[in-house]
Design a protein around this motif. Structure first.
Motif, PDB file in Angstrom:
ATOM      1  N   TRP A  56       0.803  -1.211   0.000  1.00  0.00           N
ATOM      2  CA  TRP A  56       0.000   0.000   0.000  1.00  0.00           C
ATOM      3  C   TRP A  56       0.841   1.267   0.000  1.00  0.00           C
ATOM      4  O   TRP A  56       0.406   2.292  -0.523  1.00  0.00           O
ATOM      5  N   ASP A  57       2.038   1.224   0.542  1.00  0.00           N
ATOM      6  CA  ASP A  57       2.906   2.405   0.487  1.00  0.00           C
ATOM      7  C   ASP A  57       3.304   2.702  -0.956  1.00  0.00           C
ATOM      8  O   ASP A  57       3.335   3.850  -1.379  1.00  0.00           O
ATOM      9  N   GLN A  58       3.560   1.657  -1.750  1.00  0.00           N
ATOM     10  CA  GLN A  58       3.886   1.850  -3.166  1.00  0.00           C
ATOM     11  C   GLN A  58       2.674   2.337  -3.942  1.00  0.00           C
ATOM     12  O   GLN A  58       2.795   3.172  -4.842  1.00  0.00           O
ATOM     13  N   VAL A  59       1.508   1.812  -3.607  1.00  0.00           N
ATOM     14  CA  VAL A  59       0.269   2.264  -4.253  1.00  0.00           C
ATOM     15  C   VAL A  59       0.092   3.760  -4.019  1.00  0.00           C
ATOM     16  O   VAL A  59      -0.177   4.520  -4.950  1.00  0.00           O
ATOM     17  N   GLN A  60       0.285   4.201  -2.770  1.00  0.00           N
ATOM     18  CA  GLN A  60       0.115   5.623  -2.457  1.00  0.00           C
ATOM     19  C   GLN A  60       1.137   6.479  -3.194  1.00  0.00           C
ATOM     20  O   GLN A  60       0.795   7.543  -3.718  1.00  0.00           O
ATOM     21  N   ARG A  61       2.388   6.024  -3.279  1.00  0.00           N
ATOM     22  CA  ARG A  61       3.404   6.785  -4.020  1.00  0.00           C
ATOM     23  C   ARG A  61       3.019   6.900  -5.489  1.00  0.00           C
ATOM     24  O   ARG A  61       3.192   7.949  -6.108  1.00  0.00           O
ATOM     25  N   HIS A  62       2.501   5.831  -6.049  1.00  0.00           N
ATOM     26  CA  HIS A  62       2.060   5.850  -7.449  1.00  0.00           C
ATOM     27  C   HIS A  62       0.939   6.865  -7.637  1.00  0.00           C
ATOM     28  O   HIS A  62       0.962   7.672  -8.568  1.00  0.00           O
ATOM     29  N   LEU A  63      -0.039   6.842  -6.750  1.00  0.00           N
ATOM     30  CA  LEU A  63      -1.138   7.801  -6.844  1.00  0.00           C
ATOM     31  C   LEU A  63      -0.637   9.229  -6.667  1.00  0.00           C
ATOM     32  O   LEU A  63      -1.089  10.140  -7.361  1.00  0.00           O
ATOM     33  N   ASP A  64       0.320   9.421  -5.753  1.00  0.00           N
ATOM     34  CA  ASP A  64       0.888  10.755  -5.543  1.00  0.00           C
ATOM     35  C   ASP A  64       1.549  11.264  -6.819  1.00  0.00           C
ATOM     36  O   ASP A  64       1.385  12.428  -7.196  1.00  0.00           O
ATOM     37  N   ARG A  65       2.303  10.399  -7.509  1.00  0.00           N
ATOM     38  CA  ARG A  65       2.963  10.796  -8.752  1.00  0.00           C
ATOM     39  C   ARG A  65       1.958  11.206  -9.813  1.00  0.00           C
ATOM     40  O   ARG A  65       2.234  12.070 -10.652  1.00  0.00           O
ATOM     41  N   LEU A  66       0.806  10.557  -9.810  1.00  0.00           N
ATOM     42  CA  LEU A  66      -0.218  10.842 -10.809  1.00  0.00           C
ATOM     43  C   LEU A  66      -1.126  11.994 -10.419  1.00  0.00           C
ATOM     44  O   LEU A  66      -2.000  12.389 -11.181  1.00  0.00           O
ATOM     45  N   GLY A  67      -0.945  12.522  -9.218  1.00  0.00           N
ATOM     46  CA  GLY A  67      -1.770  13.639  -8.772  1.00  0.00           C
ATOM     47  C   GLY A  67      -3.045  13.207  -8.094  1.00  0.00           C
ATOM     48  O   GLY A  67      -3.983  13.992  -7.980  1.00  0.00           O
ATOM     49  N   GLY A  68      -3.081  11.973  -7.642  1.00  0.00           N
ATOM     50  CA  GLY A  68      -4.271  11.467  -6.961  1.00  0.00           C
ATOM     51  C   GLY A  68      -4.279  11.826  -5.485  1.00  0.00           C
ATOM     52  O   GLY A  68      -3.374  12.489  -4.990  1.00  0.00           O
ATOM     53  N   GLY A  69      -5.302  11.370  -4.798  1.00  0.00           N
ATOM     54  CA  GLY A  69      -5.449  11.656  -3.377  1.00  0.00           C
ATOM     55  C   GLY A  69      -4.924  10.533  -2.517  1.00  0.00           C
ATOM     56  O   GLY A  69      -4.243   9.619  -2.983  1.00  0.00           O
ATOM     57  N   ASP A  70      -5.260  10.610  -1.243  1.00  0.00           N
ATOM     58  CA  ASP A  70      -4.840   9.601  -0.279  1.00  0.00           C
ATOM     59  C   ASP A  70      -5.853   8.482  -0.228  1.00  0.00           C
ATOM     60  O   ASP A  70      -7.056   8.708  -0.339  1.00  0.00           O
TER      61      ASP A  70
END
Length: 71
Positions: A56-70
């Motif tokens: 899940w930490d990698q999932v969140q980093r991926h979403l962060d790179r794409l401009g997604g939320g938490d």
């Protein structure tokens, strides 16, 4: 092949089969504009609620790179 099964992944790699996991698949779908970031986030929320074991930490980093939320 798409799999999250470690043993199956090892066998597939040994046999020369291309293997990807959920994160790779989702990243490709967003990058290819098959789905939007909002759809990816919603899918991850469902996966997490369903007890999927993902990094899940990698999932969140991926979403962060794409401009997604938490999540």
């Amino acid at each position: 092949m798409l799999t999250g099964d470690r043993a199956l992944r090892r066998i597939a790699v040994d046999e020369g089969v291309a293997v990807m996991g959920t994160l790779c698949l989702m990243e490709r779908r967003v990058a290819g504009e098959v789905i939007g970031i909002g759809e990816a986030e919603a899918a991850y929320v469902c996966m997490r609620a369903g007890g999927r074991r993902l990094p899940w930490d990698q999932v969140q980093r991926h979403l962060d790179r794409l401009g997604g939320g938490d999540l």
